[in-house]
Each structure stands twice: as structure tokens, then as C-alpha cells.
Write a protein that holds these residues in place. Sequence first.
Motif, PDB file in Angstrom:
ATOM      1  N   ASN A   1      -4.566   4.350   1.789  1.00 25.57           N
ATOM      2  CA  ASN A   1      -5.269   5.563   1.724  1.00 25.57           C
ATOM      3  C   ASN A   1      -6.717   5.692   1.583  1.00 25.57           C
ATOM      4  O   ASN A   1      -7.392   6.363   2.016  1.00 25.57           O
ATOM      5  CB  ASN A   1      -4.505   6.376   0.432  1.00 25.57           C
TER       6      ASN A   1
ATOM      7  N   GLU B   1      -5.432  13.019   0.833  1.00 31.17           N
ATOM      8  CA  GLU B   1      -4.803  12.102   0.603  1.00 31.17           C
ATOM      9  C   GLU B   1      -3.059  12.259   0.534  1.00 31.17           C
ATOM     10  O   GLU B   1      -2.492  11.468   0.699  1.00 31.17           O
ATOM     11  CB  GLU B   1      -5.156  11.547  -0.811  1.00 31.17           C
ATOM     12  N   GLU B   2      -2.825  13.583   0.003  1.00 33.99           N
ATOM     13  CA  GLU B   2      -1.526  14.049  -0.062  1.00 33.99           C
ATOM     14  C   GLU B   2      -0.859  14.114   1.672  1.00 33.99           C
ATOM     15  O   GLU B   2       0.362  13.691   1.616  1.00 33.99           O
ATOM     16  CB  GLU B   2      -1.242  15.353  -0.625  1.00 33.99           C
TER      17      GLU B   2
ATOM     18  N   SER C   1      -0.367  10.404   2.275  1.00 36.94           N
ATOM     19  CA  SER C   1       0.961   9.919   1.653  1.00 36.94           C
ATOM     20  C   SER C   1       2.188  10.235   2.286  1.00 36.94           C
ATOM     21  O   SER C   1       3.243   9.758   2.423  1.00 36.94           O
ATOM     22  CB  SER C   1       0.878  10.202   0.455  1.00 36.94           C
TER      23      SER C   1
ATOM     24  N   CYS D   1       1.335   6.340   4.047  1.00 41.66           N
ATOM     25  CA  CYS D   1       0.253   5.611   3.855  1.00 41.66           C
ATOM     26  C   CYS D   1       0.143   5.515   2.442  1.00 41.66           C
ATOM     27  O   CYS D   1       0.092   6.382   1.511  1.00 41.66           O
ATOM     28  CB  CYS D   1      -1.068   6.439   4.173  1.00 41.66           C
ATOM     29  N   GLY D   2       0.050   4.152   1.818  1.00 37.99           N
ATOM     30  CA  GLY D   2      -0.030   3.865   0.399  1.00 37.99           C
ATOM     31  C   GLY D   2      -1.343   4.104  -0.189  1.00 37.99           C
ATOM     32  O   GLY D   2      -2.240   4.396   0.591  1.00 37.99           O
ATOM     33  N   ARG D   3      -1.513   4.027  -1.604  1.00 37.53           N
ATOM     34  CA  ARG D   3      -2.740   4.507  -2.411  1.00 37.53           C
ATOM     35  C   ARG D   3      -3.851   3.301  -1.733  1.00 37.53           C
ATOM     36  O   ARG D   3      -4.998   3.952  -1.264  1.00 37.53           O
ATOM     37  CB  ARG D   3      -2.754   4.065  -3.508  1.00 37.53           C
TER      38      ARG D   3
END
Length: 275
Positions: free
Chosen positions: A180, A167-168, A171, A175-177
Motif C-alpha cells: 500500500n 489506503e482503505e 486494503s 493490498c497489504g500495508r
Amino acid sequence: MKLKLTRSLPLELVLILISLLFLYPIYYLFIGSLKEPNDFYDTFSFPTTLYLGSYEKVFDKINFFNGLWNSTLVTLSSLTLTIIIGSMAGYILARMNERFFRYAFIFILSGMIIPTIGNLIPLFKLAISLHLMNTRIFLVILYTASQLPFATFLYSAFTKSIPRELEESASMDGCGRFRNFWRIIFPLLLPATGTYVITNVYIIWNDFLTPLVFLSQEKKMTLMPLVFQFMANSQSIDYGPVFAASVMTVLPVIVLFLFTQKYMLKGLVVGSVKG
């Protein structure tokens, strides 16, 4: 090698015996649906001819395909909603370390303790007040709400096994949550999704009490209440058509299990190793 085979032989025999005990009711159900009325009560006999009259009676008295459509629609809708909401809730609860989310997780899990049958009276009043009585939408809402605690728990456990570095990295690429989750995390949760679907599709499909209570029109009923209604309307119980109706009701889930059991086992193994 011979010593190992000798030691495992009693256990294998016991497992074979247990398998036969579980398979015999299914065998009796299928064979009974193909027997002529005069031969039905001969329990261990095999039908001399394939009698299809029981199935013809079922199709004459039950709108089977309409019930099949209702069961399929309610089951698929409930599973889809539960997967969408449960996966997002499990992801958030697994990634957030604040005390509020830990309490929220415990609160959600407490929903697994309360059975649906214990809430029938307030749910009945709720359906009337919302004007959702005798609608398939209300069934979907009930099934989704009752399955969400388990789905959230399952997805949360699987999410914790996914490295945060994925995810990091996404990001850092902008890429938003939300994106993501659906682009990176959710595809990695497919074993959890498969495990949930295969273990819970039978609960919704085979449910008898909920649609019986909240549905009254035959055109909206699922298969289980239709089979019960067929038995209730019969002046005398003819077990051949009852067995035939039961075969047609359980056959879709048996076929589903035969084609998807390896995915369920794979999902359980992956979850146990990663957890």
C-alpha cells in the motif's frame, strides 16, 4: 496599474541589489579561474584572453574525476537510504496515533538539535571499533543518520495531507500495508522527495569536515578535501588553480539547482498548502 508598479519599484530595486551581492562572488570565482597569473589581482577586470592554464594545473595535481565519483557515490547513496528509511518512518508516525509513536516522533526530532561536529570523537572511536575507518560506507551511514530526523519530519507532514480513504480502498482490494505504501502513498510523496533532495544534496556534497576526519586515502576522498589537500601541498598559494578547482567542485550543484529549482518551489508550495 501604474500606481502598483510605482509602489513596488523600490522593493524590486532592493531585491535586484541583493541578487547582485549574492551573484558577485560566483562571478568573481568563475572570472578569476580564467585570468592569467599577472592579471589575477586586478579584481574588477575582465580577462582579455581565456587562460585555461589554471584548469590544467588542477588536472595535473588532483585526481578530479576520482573525487567527483566519490562525491557522487556518497551523495546519491546517502540520499537514497535517507529517502527509503525516512519516508517509511514518516508514514508510520503520521498514521499511528498511539502514545508510543508520538514519543518516538519527538525522540527522532531531537536528533536535529545535535550537530555532527559535536559527536566527532565518539564517532571516530565507533569507526575504529567497527573497522570502518577510511571507508565511504561509514560516510554514507553518518550522512543518512544525520539527515533522517529532517526527512522523517518532512515525510510525516506530507503523509498527513494524504486522505486515508486511498489506503482503505486499496486494503479492501487486498493490498497489504507495505505494498500500500510503495504503490499508493510513496508516489504521492514525490513533492516531499524533491524538496528533500534539492535542499539537502548541497549539505552532503559541500561537506568538508566529515570526509577530512574519516578518510585518509586520496583515492577515497571526496572533492572538498581534495581541494584543501591541493592548497596544503602547494608551496605558495596560486589562487588561479584554487579558483579553478572550486569552480569544478561547485559547478555540478549549480547546474543541478538551475534545472531543479522549479521542483523545489513546487514542493514547498504544495507542502504549505496541504499542511
